[in-house]
Scaffold this active site. Structure first.
Site: not given
Ligand code: DGP
Length: 113
Positions: A94, A99, A7, A92, A46, A30, A86, A101, A97
């Site tokens: 993290t 998303h 967000c 996993g 969100h 990423d 994920n 990939h 929100h």
């Molecule tokens: P997941 O593990 O599926 O929740 O992937 C979260 C992804 O978000 C991870 O591959 C790294 C990415 N990520 C986390 N923080 C940031 C950020 O501040 N900027 C960017 N560009 N990516 C981020």
């Protein structure tokens, strides 16, 4: 959500390398790429994860997948790509929100996990 990293990226409070943006979604690179092309596609609304998709908000999933196809084409991923979402601790996740990939740019390992 005030404490959600994505967000804050949408709000411009945290910088990102944007690939695509419109009124409903944002795509950006990423921060920790796992493939030569690694893009995250997120809704501006969100939604914590795929586990929160219902008949009331599932239209955003179709919308995001339409953008994913366009982004993959624009990125030249003509030889194929992978889309991963994920959901929850066992997967996993993290950032809580929703998303997707987009991974591509080279042959990807075939794995269930
Ligand atoms: P997941 O593990 O599926 O929740 O992937 C979260 C992804 O978000 C991870 O591959 C790294 C990415 N990520 C986390 N923080 C940031 C950020 O501040 N900027 C960017 N560009 N990516 C981020």
């Amino acid at each position: 959500m005030t404490d959600c990293i994505f967000c804050k990226i949408i709000a411009g409070e945290i910088p990102s390398t944007k690939v695509y943006e419109d009124e409903r979604c944002l795509a950006f690179r990423d921060i920790n790429p796992q493939a030569p092309t690694h893009i995250l596609v997120i809704p501006k609304e969100h939604i914590a994860s795929m586990a929160e998709i219902t008949e009331k908000n599932s239209d955003i999933v179709a919308y995001l997948f339409e953008r994913i196809a366009e982004i993959a084409k624009a990125e030249g991923l003509d030889d194929g790509f992978r889309v991963v979402s994920n959901c929850g601790d066992h997967a996993g996740q993290t950032v809580h929100h929703l998303h997707f990939h987009i991974l591509g740019g080279q042959p990807l390992a075939l794995t269930m996990a």
